[in-house]
Design a protein around this motif. Structure first.
Motif, PDB file in Angstrom:
ATOM      1  N   ALA A 119      67.345  10.996 -26.121  1.00  0.00           N
ATOM      2  CA  ALA A 119      66.213  11.168 -25.200  1.00  0.00           C
ATOM      3  C   ALA A 119      64.979  11.762 -25.868  1.00  0.00           C
ATOM      4  CB  ALA A 119      66.641  12.030 -24.015  1.00  0.00           C
ATOM      5  N   LYS A 120      65.159  12.870 -26.589  1.00  0.00           N
ATOM      6  CA  LYS A 120      63.999  13.530 -27.195  1.00  0.00           C
ATOM      7  C   LYS A 120      63.286  12.618 -28.185  1.00  0.00           C
ATOM      8  CE  LYS A 120      62.772  17.592 -29.979  1.00  0.00           C
ATOM      9  NZ  LYS A 120      63.320  18.744 -30.748  1.00  0.00           N
ATOM     10  N   SER A 121      64.029  11.768 -28.881  1.00  0.00           N
ATOM     11  CA  SER A 121      63.399  10.880 -29.855  1.00  0.00           C
ATOM     12  C   SER A 121      62.396   9.949 -29.193  1.00  0.00           C
ATOM     13  CB  SER A 121      64.465  10.064 -30.597  1.00  0.00           C
ATOM     14  OG  SER A 121      65.149   9.194 -29.708  1.00  0.00           O
ATOM     15  N   CYS A 122      62.668   9.524 -27.957  1.00  0.00           N
ATOM     16  CA  CYS A 122      61.720   8.658 -27.245  1.00  0.00           C
ATOM     17  C   CYS A 122      60.448   9.430 -26.916  1.00  0.00           C
ATOM     18  CB  CYS A 122      62.364   8.110 -25.973  1.00  0.00           C
ATOM     19  SG  CYS A 122      63.724   6.952 -26.265  1.00  0.00           S
ATOM     20  N   PHE A 123      60.608  10.689 -26.527  1.00  0.00           N
ATOM     21  CA  PHE A 123      59.442  11.541 -26.282  1.00  0.00           C
ATOM     22  C   PHE A 123      58.620  11.722 -27.547  1.00  0.00           C
ATOM     23  CE2 PHE A 123      58.384  16.071 -27.164  1.00  0.00           C
ATOM     24  CZ  PHE A 123      57.147  16.110 -26.531  1.00  0.00           C
ATOM     25  N   LEU A 124      59.281  12.015 -28.664  1.00  0.00           N
ATOM     26  CA  LEU A 124      58.552  12.244 -29.918  1.00  0.00           C
ATOM     27  C   LEU A 124      57.852  10.974 -30.393  1.00  0.00           C
ATOM     28  CD1 LEU A 124      61.125  14.484 -31.849  1.00  0.00           C
ATOM     29  CD2 LEU A 124      58.996  15.222 -30.742  1.00  0.00           C
ATOM     30  N   ALA A 125      58.502   9.830 -30.215  1.00  0.00           N
ATOM     31  CA  ALA A 125      57.875   8.567 -30.610  1.00  0.00           C
ATOM     32  C   ALA A 125      56.624   8.303 -29.781  1.00  0.00           C
ATOM     33  CB  ALA A 125      58.855   7.417 -30.460  1.00  0.00           C
ATOM     34  N   ALA A 126      56.682   8.620 -28.500  1.00  0.00           N
ATOM     35  CA  ALA A 126      55.507   8.442 -27.653  1.00  0.00           C
ATOM     36  C   ALA A 126      54.409   9.427 -28.042  1.00  0.00           C
ATOM     37  CB  ALA A 126      55.886   8.618 -26.185  1.00  0.00           C
ATOM     38  N   TYR A 128      53.765  10.927 -30.880  1.00  0.00           N
ATOM     39  CA  TYR A 128      53.120  10.684 -32.171  1.00  0.00           C
ATOM     40  C   TYR A 128      52.723   9.229 -32.391  1.00  0.00           C
ATOM     41  CZ  TYR A 128      54.590  15.424 -33.118  1.00  0.00           C
ATOM     42  OH  TYR A 128      54.767  16.785 -33.045  1.00  0.00           O
ATOM     43  N   GLY A 129      53.294   8.323 -31.603  1.00  0.00           N
ATOM     44  CA  GLY A 129      52.984   6.915 -31.791  1.00  0.00           C
ATOM     45  C   GLY A 129      51.865   6.389 -30.926  1.00  0.00           C
ATOM     46  N   ILE A 130      51.698   6.938 -29.732  1.00  0.00           N
ATOM     47  CA  ILE A 130      50.690   6.422 -28.812  1.00  0.00           C
ATOM     48  C   ILE A 130      49.269   6.502 -29.381  1.00  0.00           C
ATOM     49  CG2 ILE A 130      49.558   6.907 -26.599  1.00  0.00           C
ATOM     50  CD1 ILE A 130      52.431   7.363 -25.480  1.00  0.00           C
ATOM     51  N   PRO A 131      48.895   7.565 -30.092  1.00  0.00           N
ATOM     52  CA  PRO A 131      47.542   7.562 -30.666  1.00  0.00           C
ATOM     53  C   PRO A 131      47.266   6.348 -31.559  1.00  0.00           C
ATOM     54  CG  PRO A 131      48.448   9.775 -30.731  1.00  0.00           C
ATOM     55  CD  PRO A 131      49.562   8.869 -30.289  1.00  0.00           C
ATOM     56  N   PHE A 132      48.295   5.853 -32.239  1.00  0.00           N
ATOM     57  CA  PHE A 132      48.121   4.658 -33.069  1.00  0.00           C
ATOM     58  C   PHE A 132      48.101   3.393 -32.214  1.00  0.00           C
ATOM     59  CE2 PHE A 132      50.012   7.773 -35.995  1.00  0.00           C
ATOM     60  CZ  PHE A 132      49.038   7.775 -36.980  1.00  0.00           C
ATOM     61  N   LEU A 133      48.946   3.341 -31.169  1.00  0.00           N
ATOM     62  CA  LEU A 133      48.945   2.181 -30.286  1.00  0.00           C
ATOM     63  C   LEU A 133      47.579   1.987 -29.641  1.00  0.00           C
ATOM     64  CD1 LEU A 133      52.331   2.277 -28.299  1.00  0.00           C
ATOM     65  CD2 LEU A 133      51.753   0.889 -30.287  1.00  0.00           C
ATOM     66  N   ARG A 134      46.933   3.071 -29.305  1.00  0.00           N
ATOM     67  CA  ARG A 134      45.626   2.978 -28.633  1.00  0.00           C
ATOM     68  C   ARG A 134      44.612   2.207 -29.463  1.00  0.00           C
ATOM     69  NH1 ARG A 134      46.091   9.143 -26.583  1.00  0.00           N
ATOM     70  NH2 ARG A 134      46.730   8.714 -24.419  1.00  0.00           N
ATOM     71  N   ASN A 135      44.801   2.210 -30.769  1.00  0.00           N
ATOM     72  CA  ASN A 135      43.873   1.500 -31.656  1.00  0.00           C
ATOM     73  C   ASN A 135      44.249   0.049 -31.877  1.00  0.00           C
ATOM     74  OD1 ASN A 135      42.225   3.789 -32.112  1.00  0.00           O
ATOM     75  ND2 ASN A 135      43.659   4.552 -33.663  1.00  0.00           N
ATOM     76  N   SER A 136      45.367  -0.380 -31.316  1.00  0.00           N
ATOM     77  CA  SER A 136      45.789  -1.768 -31.469  1.00  0.00           C
ATOM     78  C   SER A 136      44.891  -2.665 -30.623  1.00  0.00           C
ATOM     79  CB  SER A 136      47.240  -1.939 -31.029  1.00  0.00           C
ATOM     80  OG  SER A 136      47.597  -3.314 -30.961  1.00  0.00           O
ATOM     81  N   PRO A 137      44.388  -3.763 -31.193  1.00  0.00           N
ATOM     82  CA  PRO A 137      43.473  -4.624 -30.445  1.00  0.00           C
ATOM     83  C   PRO A 137      44.157  -5.564 -29.464  1.00  0.00           C
ATOM     84  CG  PRO A 137      43.817  -5.515 -32.639  1.00  0.00           C
ATOM     85  CD  PRO A 137      44.553  -4.204 -32.594  1.00  0.00           C
ATOM     86  N   GLY A 138      45.461  -5.707 -29.580  1.00  0.00           N
ATOM     87  CA  GLY A 138      46.170  -6.667 -28.737  1.00  0.00           C
ATOM     88  C   GLY A 138      47.138  -6.003 -27.788  1.00  0.00           C
ATOM     89  N   ASP A 139      48.189  -6.728 -27.413  1.00  0.00           N
ATOM     90  CA  ASP A 139      49.225  -6.215 -26.527  1.00  0.00           C
ATOM     91  C   ASP A 139      49.923  -5.046 -27.200  1.00  0.00           C
ATOM     92  OD1 ASP A 139      50.966  -6.325 -24.194  1.00  0.00           O
ATOM     93  OD2 ASP A 139      52.497  -7.100 -25.564  1.00  0.00           O
ATOM     94  N   LYS A 140      50.078  -3.963 -26.459  1.00  0.00           N
ATOM     95  CA  LYS A 140      50.689  -2.741 -26.999  1.00  0.00           C
ATOM     96  C   LYS A 140      51.967  -2.474 -26.225  1.00  0.00           C
ATOM     97  CE  LYS A 140      46.538  -1.095 -26.149  1.00  0.00           C
ATOM     98  NZ  LYS A 140      45.551  -2.131 -26.512  1.00  0.00           N
ATOM     99  N   SER A 141      53.085  -2.261 -26.946  1.00  0.00           N
ATOM    100  CA  SER A 141      54.377  -2.205 -26.263  1.00  0.00           C
ATOM    101  C   SER A 141      55.293  -1.148 -26.859  1.00  0.00           C
ATOM    102  CB  SER A 141      55.056  -3.579 -26.338  1.00  0.00           C
ATOM    103  OG  SER A 141      56.299  -3.576 -25.675  1.00  0.00           O
TER     104      SER A 141
END
Length: 257
Positions: A119-126, A128-141
């Motif tokens: 469970a915690k790994s999903c929280f940590l991925a979100a 630290y990962g979401i700031p990078f996803l926000r810069n994706s120009p296409g579909d983000k998943s």
């Protein structure tokens, strides 16, 4: 495996946790076939073998040794991945553990391990990962590995089931939080899948014969699934085939639920 020139994930940059073997390795192979570039984070150095196999097939891939339960290690994974890939479009949280025992015999450390790795790994991925996803120009998943056990599990899987139920709730809530930014969040919930990952619960049930009888009685398709079948579900949710799907739990269990 043959890398396609115009697959469902062509040009997509993927971070995948837990891909040394079993379902994670099948996801890596399938995503590679569909044109993704992949960074694998895993505490098991055997994941380097998965990366080597991908590279042999022409897939851009990197292994970063990662403790998915540790914040600094996960933050490093995403920085390394973004540097190597030039950005991140897809996050797949597959890393997990399973321990089995009656609740009065389940060690507190095993309960904590379920929560930290699953469970915690999903929280940590979100986180630290979401700031990078926000810069994706296409579909983000984001696609999380839940389990049919997060809805209903055999006796002896209370810790595992609780952690997977947490992932299902986390997925639905995060989808609502990020939808306005175009970030989709879903999870896959496999049932009985034929991998060594299920060895602890099989032993708790009394062995393979007992497991086979349970599957015969409870799974309408009367068999276990395969890692490749689960990988197809991850591919669907990670790709442009599901651009209007978010907050969902895709159950892959042969009908047992």
């Amino acid at each position: 495996m043959t890398k396609t020139t115009a697959g469902l994930l062509t040009g997509r940059r993927v971070v995948l946790t837990g891909a040394a073997a079993n379902i994670g390795a099948a996801i890596a192979d399938r995503f590679g076939e569909e044109g993704a570039s992949i960074v694998i984070g895993d505490i098991d150095t055997g994941a380097q073998g998965t990366v080597d196999r991908l590279r042999d097939q022409g897939v851009q891939a990197l292994f970063v040794r990662t403790d998915v339960s540790d914040a600094a290690s996960m933050e490093n994974l995403f920085h390394e991945a973004a540097s190597f890939l030039g950005g991140i479009d897809v996050i797949v949280n597959n890393a997990g553990v399973q321990r089995s025992a009656p609740i009065t015999e389940l060690a507190e450390s095993d309960w904590d391990l379920h929560m930290a790795v699953n469970a915690k790994s999903c929280f940590l991925a979100a986180k630290y990962g979401i700031p990078f996803l926000r810069n994706s120009p296409g579909d983000k998943s984001i696609v999380n590995m839940a389990s049919a056990g997060g809805i209903k599990a055999p006796p002896g899987l209370t810790g595992y089931s609780a952690s997977k139920g947490a992932i299902i709730a986390f997925t639905k809530t995060l989808a609502g939080e990020l939808g306005h930014e175009g970030v989709r969040v879903n999870c896959v919930a496999p049932g009985w899948i034929d991998t060594s990952f299920n060895d602890p619960v099989v032993a708790h049930m009394g062995g393979r014969d007992a497991q086979a009888k349970s599957i015969e009685a409870s799974v309408p398709l009367r068999r276990q699934g395969t890692p490749d079948e689960v990988a197809e579900a991850f591919l669907f949710l990670a790709s442009n085939a599901s651009t209007f799907v978010t907050g969902q739990t895709l159950i892959v269990d042969g009908g047992s639920s």
